[in-house]
Design an enzyme around this catalytic site. Sequence first.
Site, PDB file in Angstrom:
ATOM      1  N   LYS A 102      21.781   1.741  17.284  1.00  0.00           N
ATOM      2  CA  LYS A 102      21.341   2.161  15.953  1.00  0.00           C
ATOM      3  C   LYS A 102      19.836   2.004  15.866  1.00  0.00           C
ATOM      4  O   LYS A 102      19.258   1.175  16.573  1.00  0.00           O
ATOM      5  CB  LYS A 102      22.011   1.293  14.862  1.00  0.00           C
ATOM      6  N   GLY A 214      28.562   7.134  -3.634  1.00  0.00           N
ATOM      7  CA  GLY A 214      27.607   7.771  -2.717  1.00  0.00           C
ATOM      8  C   GLY A 214      27.876   9.263  -2.700  1.00  0.00           C
ATOM      9  O   GLY A 214      29.022   9.688  -2.537  1.00  0.00           O
ATOM     10  N   GLY A 216      25.899  11.644  -0.809  1.00  0.00           N
ATOM     11  CA  GLY A 216      25.028  12.247   0.197  1.00  0.00           C
ATOM     12  C   GLY A 216      25.880  13.034   1.178  1.00  0.00           C
ATOM     13  O   GLY A 216      26.882  13.650   0.795  1.00  0.00           O
ATOM     14  N   ASN A 217      25.510  12.986   2.449  1.00  0.00           N
ATOM     15  CA  ASN A 217      26.246  13.758   3.459  1.00  0.00           C
ATOM     16  C   ASN A 217      27.729  13.380   3.467  1.00  0.00           C
ATOM     17  O   ASN A 217      28.603  14.239   3.301  1.00  0.00           O
ATOM     18  CB  ASN A 217      25.601  13.519   4.834  1.00  0.00           C
ATOM     19  N   ALA A 218      28.013  12.092   3.639  1.00  0.00           N
ATOM     20  CA  ALA A 218      29.410  11.666   3.749  1.00  0.00           C
ATOM     21  C   ALA A 218      30.162  11.865   2.420  1.00  0.00           C
ATOM     22  O   ALA A 218      31.228  12.483   2.378  1.00  0.00           O
ATOM     23  CB  ALA A 218      29.454  10.200   4.185  1.00  0.00           C
ATOM     24  N   GLY A 219      29.599  11.352   1.327  1.00  0.00           N
ATOM     25  CA  GLY A 219      30.305  11.365   0.041  1.00  0.00           C
ATOM     26  C   GLY A 219      30.492  12.743  -0.557  1.00  0.00           C
ATOM     27  O   GLY A 219      31.577  13.073  -1.043  1.00  0.00           O
TER      28      GLY A 219
HETATM   29  P1  NAD Z   1      22.879  10.075   2.775  1.00  0.00           P
HETATM   30  O1  NAD Z   1      21.480   9.639   2.835  1.00  0.00           O
HETATM   31  O2  NAD Z   1      23.180  11.516   2.986  1.00  0.00           O
HETATM   32  O3  NAD Z   1      23.533   9.635   1.383  1.00  0.00           O
HETATM   33  C1  NAD Z   1      23.511   8.330   0.907  1.00  0.00           C
HETATM   34  C2  NAD Z   1      24.051   8.361  -0.510  1.00  0.00           C
HETATM   35  O4  NAD Z   1      24.232   7.033  -0.992  1.00  0.00           O
HETATM   36  C3  NAD Z   1      23.118   9.060  -1.503  1.00  0.00           C
HETATM   37  O5  NAD Z   1      23.892   9.847  -2.377  1.00  0.00           O
HETATM   38  C4  NAD Z   1      22.488   7.895  -2.260  1.00  0.00           C
HETATM   39  O6  NAD Z   1      22.091   8.260  -3.559  1.00  0.00           O
HETATM   40  C5  NAD Z   1      23.669   6.946  -2.294  1.00  0.00           C
HETATM   41  N1  NAD Z   1      23.284   5.575  -2.562  1.00  0.00           N
HETATM   42  C6  NAD Z   1      22.251   4.858  -2.069  1.00  0.00           C
HETATM   43  N2  NAD Z   1      22.254   3.619  -2.596  1.00  0.00           N
HETATM   44  C7  NAD Z   1      23.312   3.567  -3.430  1.00  0.00           C
HETATM   45  C8  NAD Z   1      23.857   2.570  -4.275  1.00  0.00           C
HETATM   46  N3  NAD Z   1      23.289   1.364  -4.352  1.00  0.00           N
HETATM   47  N4  NAD Z   1      24.973   2.867  -4.964  1.00  0.00           N
HETATM   48  C9  NAD Z   1      25.530   4.083  -4.889  1.00  0.00           C
HETATM   49  N5  NAD Z   1      25.067   5.072  -4.133  1.00  0.00           N
HETATM   50  C10 NAD Z   1      23.979   4.809  -3.422  1.00  0.00           C
HETATM   51  O7  NAD Z   1      23.657   9.161   3.822  1.00  0.00           O
HETATM   52  P2  NAD Z   1      25.059   9.437   4.517  1.00  0.00           P
HETATM   53  O8  NAD Z   1      24.783  10.019   5.842  1.00  0.00           O
HETATM   54  O9  NAD Z   1      25.984  10.116   3.577  1.00  0.00           O
HETATM   55  O10 NAD Z   1      25.533   7.945   4.785  1.00  0.00           O
HETATM   56  C11 NAD Z   1      26.294   7.208   3.833  1.00  0.00           C
HETATM   57  C12 NAD Z   1      27.072   6.140   4.561  1.00  0.00           C
HETATM   58  O11 NAD Z   1      27.900   6.772   5.544  1.00  0.00           O
HETATM   59  C13 NAD Z   1      26.211   5.133   5.333  1.00  0.00           C
HETATM   60  O12 NAD Z   1      26.845   3.865   5.313  1.00  0.00           O
HETATM   61  C14 NAD Z   1      26.213   5.693   6.735  1.00  0.00           C
HETATM   62  O13 NAD Z   1      25.936   4.694   7.703  1.00  0.00           O
HETATM   63  C15 NAD Z   1      27.645   6.186   6.792  1.00  0.00           C
HETATM   64  N6  NAD Z   1      27.868   7.157   7.860  1.00  0.00           N
HETATM   65  C16 NAD Z   1      27.207   8.355   7.884  1.00  0.00           C
HETATM   66  C17 NAD Z   1      27.464   9.236   8.921  1.00  0.00           C
HETATM   67  C18 NAD Z   1      26.797  10.585   9.007  1.00  0.00           C
HETATM   68  O14 NAD Z   1      27.126  11.342   9.923  1.00  0.00           O
HETATM   69  N7  NAD Z   1      25.933  10.960   8.089  1.00  0.00           N
HETATM   70  C19 NAD Z   1      28.383   8.904   9.915  1.00  0.00           C
HETATM   71  C20 NAD Z   1      29.058   7.689   9.840  1.00  0.00           C
HETATM   72  C21 NAD Z   1      28.794   6.828   8.798  1.00  0.00           C
END
Ligand code: NAD
Length: 411
Positions: A102, A214, A216-219
């Site tokens: 990471k 959340g 973002g990408n995942a949510g």
């Molecule tokens: P992202 O940057 O696209 O989105 C993050 C989201 O979390 C945003 O909507 C942000 O506003 C929100 N957020 C931040 N702080 C917050 C809080 N205190 N309360 C509520 N929401 C909050 O990131 P992502 O890629 O969606 O990653 C989110 C999680 O998924 C992380 O834990 C990441 O490690 C995990 N993840 C992502 C991937 C990937 O392929 N993108 C893969 C595996 C795991």
Amino acid sequence: MDVFDNVKKQVNKAGTIMGLDQEEKSLVLNPKRMLNVNFPVRMDSGKIRRFNGFRIQFNDARGPTKGGIRFHPDVDMGEVKSLAFWMTIKNAVADIPYGGAKGGVEVNPKDLSSAELERLSREYIKAIHEFIGPTKDIPAPDVYTNPQIMAWMTDEFEKIKGGHLPGVITGKPIELGGSRGRGIATAQGGAYVLRKYAEENDLDPNGICVAIQGFGNAGSFMAKILYEWGYNILAVSDSKGGIIDREGLDIPDLIKHKQKTGKVHGFANSKEITNEGLLESETDILVPAALENQITEKNAGNIKADLIVELANGPTTPEADEILNKKDITVIPDVLANAGGVTVSYFEWVQNNYGYYWTEEEVLKKLEAVMVSAYKNVKKTASENDTYLRNGAFILAIDRVLEAERLRGNI
Ligand code: NAD
């Protein structure tokens, strides 16, 4: 609180069930290589600002190390170390031929202009380029990094090395060798596992409520997929707060609203809730998809969901796990539920190495096969050891990593 304390507790739990000895436990818990870099970036003002960055290659017994890069003001060595460890476990759970890594930079990218963000991304790669590469360590996006940032990083790496080396980074735009299906992969993989779980437990999506932390990408992709499958997405949140509508949110409209305003707040017909309120809302399924340590011993007792699908990494503390288990709440753990992202990253790397590209249909079919197989193996291991799914996943993965170490003569 050091997030790595959670990792130690998780390994101790699985290790006690497996009967790991001290040597094995120490090998599992110690990262192979930890890099802390400090590098300069020229800001738009003409001034130089220095940034702190990390890259940790935790374990490479099963293959080159692999894991995302996070841009966040709270990034520190303990967090990156934990995330690198979980990548090792995740890749072994999904049976992907990778170790775990990471990276991160201590920065709030929202404070930077696009040109500053580009220079920061390039300088980070200059600082770590000797340590990464298609056969060594392969980064990808994570929180607040995206395909554009991966494009700048790949370009910088290729300029330094001379020649095309798209297999150095995954999560790239399709035009630069990205895989079809990578954007939605994390959510899609979690959704496939949920679908299998729902089939086994006779759950009909219609009428089942889902709350997602959340957006973002995942949510946001999880919200979109489950909405299309007929689930009632009643609450979502982002870093600025959450919204709820018991009738169910119109997710395609909400995605447009978020793109326009940068937040979920203010969406038509919804009421505002806090992130804490979202976690404790009256819902059937809870999907943490933001950051670590969201479900703790303080709020686990108030969780109403029957099922938690962890798309975020490390959202539940080991203490909370015990409380949820006592309450009979099933947790599909991060190292399984969000493995779809790295699985399609692996497919991207395979396609880059071959120079031959697959359709989205092929990618998603292969992804579903990996996710369902991983789910079955985790469930089987958990049930053979009379424990819950997270311990099952850890036992399965630690066993695989130690076997690779043994075969290499390292233990
Ligand atoms: P992202 O940057 O696209 O989105 C993050 C989201 O979390 C945003 O909507 C942000 O506003 C929100 N957020 C931040 N702080 C917050 C809080 N205190 N309360 C509520 N929401 C909050 O990131 P992502 O890629 O969606 O990653 C989110 C999680 O998924 C992380 O834990 C990441 O490690 C995990 N993840 C992502 C991937 C990937 O392929 N993108 C893969 C595996 C795991």
